[in-house]
Every structure is written in C-alpha cells, then in structure tokens.
Design an enzyme around this catalytic site. Sequence first.
Site, short mmCIF file in Angstrom:
data_model
loop_
_atom_site.label_atom_id
_atom_site.label_comp_id
_atom_site.label_asym_id
_atom_site.label_seq_id
_atom_site.Cartn_x
_atom_site.Cartn_y
_atom_site.Cartn_z
N HIS A 85 -9.49 0.56 5.07
CA HIS A 85 -8.20 0.77 5.72
C HIS A 85 -8.39 1.67 6.94
CE1 HIS A 85 -4.11 2.19 6.46
NE2 HIS A 85 -3.72 1.11 5.81
N GLU A 136 -5.23 -5.51 10.56
CA GLU A 136 -4.25 -4.45 10.77
C GLU A 136 -4.54 -3.75 12.10
OE1 GLU A 136 -2.33 -3.15 6.84
OE2 GLU A 136 -4.11 -1.93 7.15
N GLU A 150 -6.88 4.12 8.04
CA GLU A 150 -6.78 5.57 7.79
C GLU A 150 -8.08 6.10 7.19
OE1 GLU A 150 -3.06 5.40 5.66
OE2 GLU A 150 -2.10 4.75 7.52
N SER A 197 3.55 -2.46 10.39
CA SER A 197 5.00 -2.44 10.54
C SER A 197 5.68 -3.77 10.16
CB SER A 197 5.38 -2.01 11.96
OG SER A 197 4.89 -0.70 12.23
N GLY A 237 2.84 -1.21 4.39
CA GLY A 237 2.80 0.22 4.12
C GLY A 237 4.20 0.78 3.90
N GLY A 238 4.81 1.28 4.95
CA GLY A 238 6.12 1.94 4.85
C GLY A 238 7.16 1.15 4.08
N GLY A 263 2.38 1.96 10.87
CA GLY A 263 3.28 3.10 10.72
C GLY A 263 3.95 3.53 12.01
N ASN A 318 0.88 -1.18 0.00
CA ASN A 318 0.00 0.00 0.00
C ASN A 318 0.91 1.22 0.00
OD1 ASN A 318 -1.73 2.09 0.59
ND2 ASN A 318 -2.28 1.36 2.63
N TRP A 319 0.96 1.91 -1.14
CA TRP A 319 1.91 3.03 -1.28
C TRP A 319 1.37 4.32 -0.67
CZ3 TRP A 319 4.05 2.65 -7.04
CH2 TRP A 319 4.56 1.36 -7.24
N LYS A 320 0.13 4.26 -0.19
CA LYS A 320 -0.51 5.43 0.44
C LYS A 320 -0.36 6.69 -0.44
CE LYS A 320 -0.05 3.30 4.88
NZ LYS A 320 0.02 3.41 6.31
C1 PEP Z 1 -0.73 -0.16 6.10
O1 PEP Z 1 -0.84 1.01 5.81
O2 PEP Z 1 -1.59 -0.93 5.67
C2 PEP Z 1 0.39 -0.57 6.94
C3 PEP Z 1 0.35 -1.76 7.44
O3 PEP Z 1 1.42 0.34 7.13
P1 PEP Z 1 2.86 0.03 7.81
O4 PEP Z 1 3.38 -1.21 7.17
O5 PEP Z 1 3.67 1.24 7.50
O6 PEP Z 1 2.62 -0.15 9.29
#
Ligand code: PEP
Length: 250
Positions: free
Chosen positions: A95, A167, A97, A213, A234-235, A173, A10-12
């Site tokens: 998600h 999640e 967010e 993470s 994500g990151g 994050g 997920n490149w957000k």
């Molecule tokens: C996500 O945004 O779905 C996520 C899991 O982010 P991160 O890996 O940065 O915690």
Amino acid sequence: MSRQYYIAGNWKMHKTRAEAAELAKALVDGLKDGKHKYLAAPGFTLLETVAALVKGSNIRLGAQNMAAEEQGAHTGEVSVLQLKDLGVETVILGHSERRHIYKEDDGLINKKVRLALKQGLEVILCVGETLEEREAGKAEAVCETQTVKGLEGVSAAELSKIVIAYEPVWAIGTGKTATPEDADAIHAYVRGVIGKLYGAEAAGKIIIQYGGSVKPENAAQLMAKENIDGALVGGAALKADTFVPIAKFS
Ligand code: PEP
C-alpha cells in the site's frame, strides 16, 4: 473475458473493537445479497472480532500488512502464521502508505508477496505513482516497475492468488479521483505488463482494482470501464452507508 468484480475495504488505523463489530455487522447484513466478491481489512487488533462476525458470510477477512519473515525475533511485527490463525485469507501488500511513510521498497514487498503466497494467502498488491511522477510522465513506468518487482519469483500457478490494486498516490484520501478514462488506461497498461510476464490468458483473468477516493457517486462510472474490476476503498469503507452502495454499484 469476464472477471468477477472485487470490492475491498481498507479500514486503515481506525476503530476500536466495538466500532469494528458494529461496522462488520452492518456490512454482513448490507451485503448478504451482494453479487460481487468482498473483503474487509481491519487493523490487526480488530481481526479476531471481525473474523467471528464475517464467518460464514460473503465477506472475506483481510489484513493490511504482514512481516516479511515467517516468525522469529522481529519486535512489533505480525507474522503470516498469526494472521492465518485468526482466519485471515487475504493480505494487502505494498500500500502506498507502507511504501511512502514506512519506506517499504519493492524488494521487501516482493519478499512479503512470496511468503504470503507460500502460506496460501491471497495478495492484493498495490501499485501507483505519486503526483510528481505522474506530472513527469512516469505513471506507466512506475506502475510497471512496482508490478514486475512485486511479482518477481511468483509462478504462473500462484498468479491466480494475486489481485493488483492501482492506487494513484495523489488520489488516496485526497478527494481527487482519477477520471475513469485515466484509471482505465493505467489498468490496461498493467494488464499488458501481466501479459508480457505470464501470457495473454493470465492477463485476461487477473483482477485489477482501482483505489483512490472511490465513493458511491463515482463507483459505477469507474466499474463500467473495461479494465477496472473492482475497488480498494479507504475512507468510504469506514461506514456501511458508503461502503455498501459502492459494493452494490449498478
Ligand atoms: C486506500 O487507502 O487504499 C484508499 C484508496 O483510500 P481512499 O479511498 O480514502 O482514497
């Protein structure tokens, strides 16, 4: 029951078209001999660029959200028809967010899930508790509600197009990862919820990704757990140097 591992990035709200193209090329190259199922979900404005680069590769194209209506007077929204037109095969819905920053509730998310399925897209439905909810002992109940309400009206046949991503909000994050044991316990619980709704066979087949993470250093321990079938990243999805080792964990 053997399930395919599914690793999604997920490149957000990151990257310009040139940066996205660079990452997409590196992923296509880095994952060409990868053995699992893969997805890249760039922002809307990057989809066309990335679509051209992942075409014919083993990387699916995903979107991070979509409107709950097929088309019409919805200023600023992006429709499922527009996503399909760009070659999108999968959409991430619910998600945290979207739930917490943009106040999307289970009813809205369910409407999107049903529309995406009607239009033939695969859906990654995200569920997960906040830290406050976990500390109050409500993690299972929150995930159950989000799963049940998110899937309202989804038929047993359509379930094959659903992936669940667990999640925990406190792990997204933040650098904090759920322990593989804690994550597996919720995955097992959510699988049980699917079993109650759709029966044991469907529960055994559904892919449940972990997100929060995930890094090259912790991916293999998470994936080793019985009920963890992949990751939503994500990151670490923003660089091939970190996404490829996760995607090729061993
Ligand atoms: C996500 O945004 O779905 C996520 C899991 O982010 P991160 O890996 O940065 O915690």
